[in-house]
Enzyme design. Structure first.
Site, short mmCIF file in Angstrom:
data_model
loop_
_atom_site.label_atom_id
_atom_site.label_comp_id
_atom_site.label_asym_id
_atom_site.label_seq_id
_atom_site.Cartn_x
_atom_site.Cartn_y
_atom_site.Cartn_z
CD1 TRP A 91 -15.70 -0.83 -7.55
CD2 TRP A 91 -17.57 -0.43 -8.72
NE1 TRP A 91 -16.50 -1.94 -7.45
CE2 TRP A 91 -17.65 -1.73 -8.16
CE3 TRP A 91 -18.63 0.02 -9.51
CZ2 TRP A 91 -18.75 -2.57 -8.37
CZ3 TRP A 91 -19.72 -0.81 -9.71
CH2 TRP A 91 -19.78 -2.09 -9.13
CG ASP A 92 -11.81 2.66 -2.77
OD1 ASP A 92 -10.93 1.83 -3.05
OD2 ASP A 92 -11.60 3.63 -2.01
CG MET A 93 -12.45 -4.30 -3.59
SD MET A 93 -11.11 -5.03 -2.64
CE MET A 93 -9.78 -5.13 -3.83
CG ASN A 94 -10.58 0.95 0.63
OD1 ASN A 94 -9.44 1.22 0.27
ND2 ASN A 94 -11.59 1.76 0.45
CD1 TRP A 136 -2.79 1.62 0.59
CD2 TRP A 136 -1.40 2.43 2.14
NE1 TRP A 136 -3.21 2.88 0.89
CE2 TRP A 136 -2.37 3.41 1.84
CE3 TRP A 136 -0.41 2.71 3.09
CZ2 TRP A 136 -2.38 4.66 2.47
CZ3 TRP A 136 -0.43 3.95 3.70
CH2 TRP A 136 -1.42 4.92 3.39
CG ASP A 177 -4.96 5.38 -1.08
OD1 ASP A 177 -5.65 5.80 -2.02
OD2 ASP A 177 -5.41 4.63 -0.18
CG ASP A 230 -15.40 6.71 2.63
OD1 ASP A 230 -16.62 6.60 2.81
OD2 ASP A 230 -14.54 5.96 3.12
C1 GLA Z 1 -9.27 4.35 -0.32
C2 GLA Z 1 -8.98 5.14 -1.58
C3 GLA Z 1 -8.84 6.61 -1.21
C4 GLA Z 1 -10.09 7.10 -0.54
C5 GLA Z 1 -10.41 6.24 0.67
C6 GLA Z 1 -11.75 6.58 1.24
O1 GLA Z 1 -8.17 4.31 0.52
O2 GLA Z 1 -7.86 4.66 -2.22
O3 GLA Z 1 -8.55 7.37 -2.36
O4 GLA Z 1 -11.15 7.05 -1.47
O5 GLA Z 1 -10.41 4.86 0.34
O6 GLA Z 1 -12.05 5.82 2.34
#
Ligand code: GLA
Length: 724
Positions: free
Chosen positions: A473-476, A195, A544, A363
């Protein structure tokens, strides 16, 4: 023109587009062997099989004495003569696993076969060879698919495994391709990371045994990428032999090079065999994700440009694929979760004045999400922050003459959410065991029909309500503790593959319902940055980490496969939120121009001078975007080798070029230097838009363009060149 010819007398298949050739021979009319892949040649006459077997003819070439172990194969399986690991493994109903796959038939077509359920490249201007092999005792058949395009030196390979017998079989390994190379005098390039430092370029010499990369995380991941390259002796950025391999798949994958006892290198890539199996009943088939093999005799740069051409011509689709992209401002680093409508509108209007096109609400707009520990899954507007909901905010943004974009994380569920309280069984979980959270969240079971239907509806509603022009469209988080009610225990190892199929299905549904919306994928930064995602969404958030110097490395290495049009790149505030580093605005902007340009800061906190700079950068990006995003990309100086990074983009007609040079360290008493460019017309003169300097293309390539000395740490200089 791409063509596929078959010479029945010699048993040779020859795929060529006049620049590269790929040649397969049928040993004894049975086993497809790899003879050649490289610069186009007329044919191969030498009989490698006989040489390897120490014979003069193919006579008496029977299975039980075939030393497949010594032969370069197109579809090796373990245990029928070849003692190396193969690309397929099938368990028959009696527990045995032998397969003797021999030639059954072949066909050649202008229509690239579809791989239903999987993303894949489009086939305009291509020819496809399908080689069908069969295991007579069981009726298991394998189609090996090879597609070659007229306009790009990539070969798409995939395999379809069909059970034409009556009894079920279990696939335990189903890789997309195998390429057996003569010799192993290569260096292996992979992309490794974490990350906030995704895709770091690593290079090492091949050694005996296994080497490569892969992941079991359920996503192509931040830790590595579904890509590897092999570079021949003396391969540089613009000369020498280089082979690149990339997979069109967003889940766990395997990518390996095995150097055997005879120093042959076997390259294989595909879905991760660890924790994978697939039941094939009689009449069913399994399709392996597509892989792309790129051959370049113009070094690593040639390989990258072939990948970029593949992406632009055959992978990305939709309204934005080859179009200009809006300059955006995203509120994440400006506010995190702490915002209200007034704050957002002040950011938007200030950005609008500086020439930004699109405001993206990140977010925190839904449920009661004041931190990352709740509300994922509750895609309802938080009226405390947005009194008139998404609709009200969006209308105000649109009224300013800006586009409106929205962040979503559709695959996730927070244990503290209404969705979880009503459907505690919707997340991936293993019976009654503790549910291990990551960033306080669990993953929705995208193999369930009810879950997919909910996501399609809830996310579709939000996009509609917001009248959104753009979606991030995120995926964390990654997947662990696998368990699902959709599969019986003995088929649980199908889950990882089926999960990604579910994600693709939902993405396809939503993106096709909103064809005018620009979609950008994201996964905690660049945790699912792969060609599978690019088939569905034409750009992805690269990392990020928005620090300019860190981004030089991340973007430089990402460009091995992906063009700038795929890489989300934003100017952020200083000190940088990830590294604490302070770099000048001009350098942050120059680096962000290496991708789809935007901002991730609070413009209301900028000085008038900085706002004026931003206005200039936006005008620049707009005027030069066709070159920046879609031009031929050339890497000039690697930040992995020194404290400098330089790259350039040249328009295909060589009329325009943008050059960027970034210095990590300011140096005392430094002198101007020369940076050697590439890709220009040597007979043309070019003028730099800022300084008015006019130099010949030949001079700038052979002698160099004068670069001013670094003014402080992390400084950058750029040239915007136009043919005079
Ligand atoms: C992830 C994305 C960020 C942001 C956060 C929000 O980490 O990569 O750019 O959108 O989620 O929670």
């Amino acid at each position: 023109m791409a063509s596929v010819t078959f010479d029945p007398a010699a048993g040779l298949f020859h795929l060529t587009n006049g620049r590269v050739s790929y040649i397969i021979s049928l040993a004894d009319g049975k086993y497809p062997l790899h003879l050649y892949w490289g610069k186009a040649l007329r044919t191969v006459r030498d009989d490698l099989v006989c040489r390897r077997l120490g014979r003069r003819t193919h006579d008496a070439f029977t299975m039980h004495e075939t030393p497949l172990d010594r032969l370069p194969q197109e579809c090796p399986v373990f245990g029928c003569g070849d003692m190396r690991e193969g690309m397929l493994q099938v368990r028959h109903s009696d527990g045995s696993e032998a397969l003797d796959l021999t030639y059954l038939s072949h066909s050649v077509s202008d229509e690239k076969p579809a791989l239903p359920g999987l993303p894949s490249a489009r086939g305009e201007g291509s020819r496809t060879l399908t080689l069908t092999l069969r295991d007579e005792p069981t009726g298991v058949e394998v189609d090996l698919l090879y597609t070659l395009w007229d306009d790009c030196d990539a070969i798409a390979r995939s395999a379809v495994i069909r059970n034409n017998g009556k009894t079920p079989v279990t696939l335990e390994k189903a890789l997309s391709f195998c390429l057996d190379l003569e010799g192993s005098g290569y260096e292996l390039v992979t992309l490794q990371g974490a990350w906030a430092r995704e895709r770091q370029w690593t290079r090492r010499r091949l050694v005996m045994g296994d080497q490569g990369t892969g992941t079991v995380r359920g996503a192509s991941s931040q830790q590595t990428s579904p890509f590897l390259a092999l570079t021949g002796d003396g391969c540089t950025e613009d000369s020498g032999e280089c082979m690149g391999f990339a997979l069109c798949w967003s889940g766990s994958f395997f990518a390996n090079v095995h150097v055997d006892q005879f120093s042959s290198a076997r390259v294989m890539m595909g879905v991760q065999p660890f924790d994978f199996s697939w039941e094939l009943k009689g009449g069913e088939c399994f399709r392996c994700p597509e892989a792309y093999l790129v051959y370049s005799f113009e070094g690593l740069g040639g390989m990258s440009r072939a990948f970029h051409r593949l992406v632009h011509s055959h992978i990305t689709s939709g309204a934005f694929a080859r179009a200009s992209r809006p300059i955006l401002i995203n509120n994440w680093e400006a506010t995190y979760f702490d915002f209200n409508e007034e704050k957002l509108l002040s950011i938007a209007s200030c950005a609008k004045e500086a020439g930004v096109d699109l405001f993206v609400l990140d977010d925190g707009w839904f449920g009661r999400r004041d931190s990352d520990n709740c509300s994922l899954g509750d895609w309802t507007d938080d009226l405390r922050k947005l009194p008139e909901g998404l609709k009200g905010l969006s209308r105000k943004i649109h009224a300013m003459g800006m586009k409106f974009g929205l962040w979503v994380e559709p695959e996730m569920i927070s244990p503290d959410s209404d969705l979880y309280r009503s459907h505690p069984d919707w997340c991936i979980h293993s019976g009654d065991r503790i549910r291990v959270e990551n960033r306080h969240q669990l993953v929705l079971d995208m193999t369930r029909e009810d879950v997919k239907a909910y996501v399609k509806q809830a996310i579709g509603d939000a996009i509609g309500r917001a009248e959104a022009d753009y979606i991030k469209w995120d995926m964390n988080r990654n997947i662990n503790m696998i368990g699902t009610c959709t599969l019986p225990p003995e088929r649980m190892k199908e889950f990882s593959f089926r999960y990604i199929l579910g994600v693709y299905e939902v993405m396809r549904d939503i993106t096709s319902r909103f064809p005018r919306v620009l979609f950008e994928s994201c996964a905690g930064g660049g945790g699912r940055f792969d060609l599978g995602m690019m088939c569905l969404m034409p750009q992805a958030w690269t990392s990020d980490d928005t620090d300019a110097w860190m981004r030089c490395g991340i973007q430089y290495a990402t460009s091995l496969v992906f063009p700038p049009s795929c890489m989300g790149a934003h100017v952020s505030a200083v000190p940088n939120h990830q590294t604490g580093r302070v770099s000048p605005l001009s350098a942050r902007a120059a680096v962000a121009m290496g991708g789809t340009f935007g901002y991730e800061l609070d413009p209301t906190k900028l000085s008038e001078e900085e706002k004026a700079d931003i206005r200039r950068y936006n005008e620049r990006v707009r005027a030069w975007q066709d070159v920046l995003l879609y031009g031929d990309f050339l890497r000039l100086k690697s930040p992995f080798d020194s404290g400098e990074c330089a790259w350039m983009s040249v328009s295909p007609d060589r009329e325009k070029a943008v050059v960027t040079h970034v210095f990590r360290d300011g140096a005392p008493n430094a002198m101007p230097g020369l940076l050697k460019l590439r890709g220009l017309d040597p007979d043309a003169d070019y003028r730099d838009e800022d300084t008015g300097l006019v130099l010949g293309g030949d001079e700038m390539m052979l002698r160099g363009i004068p670069v001013p000395p670094a003014r402080g740490d992390y400084s950058a200089c750029q040239f915007f060149l136009r043919r005079v």
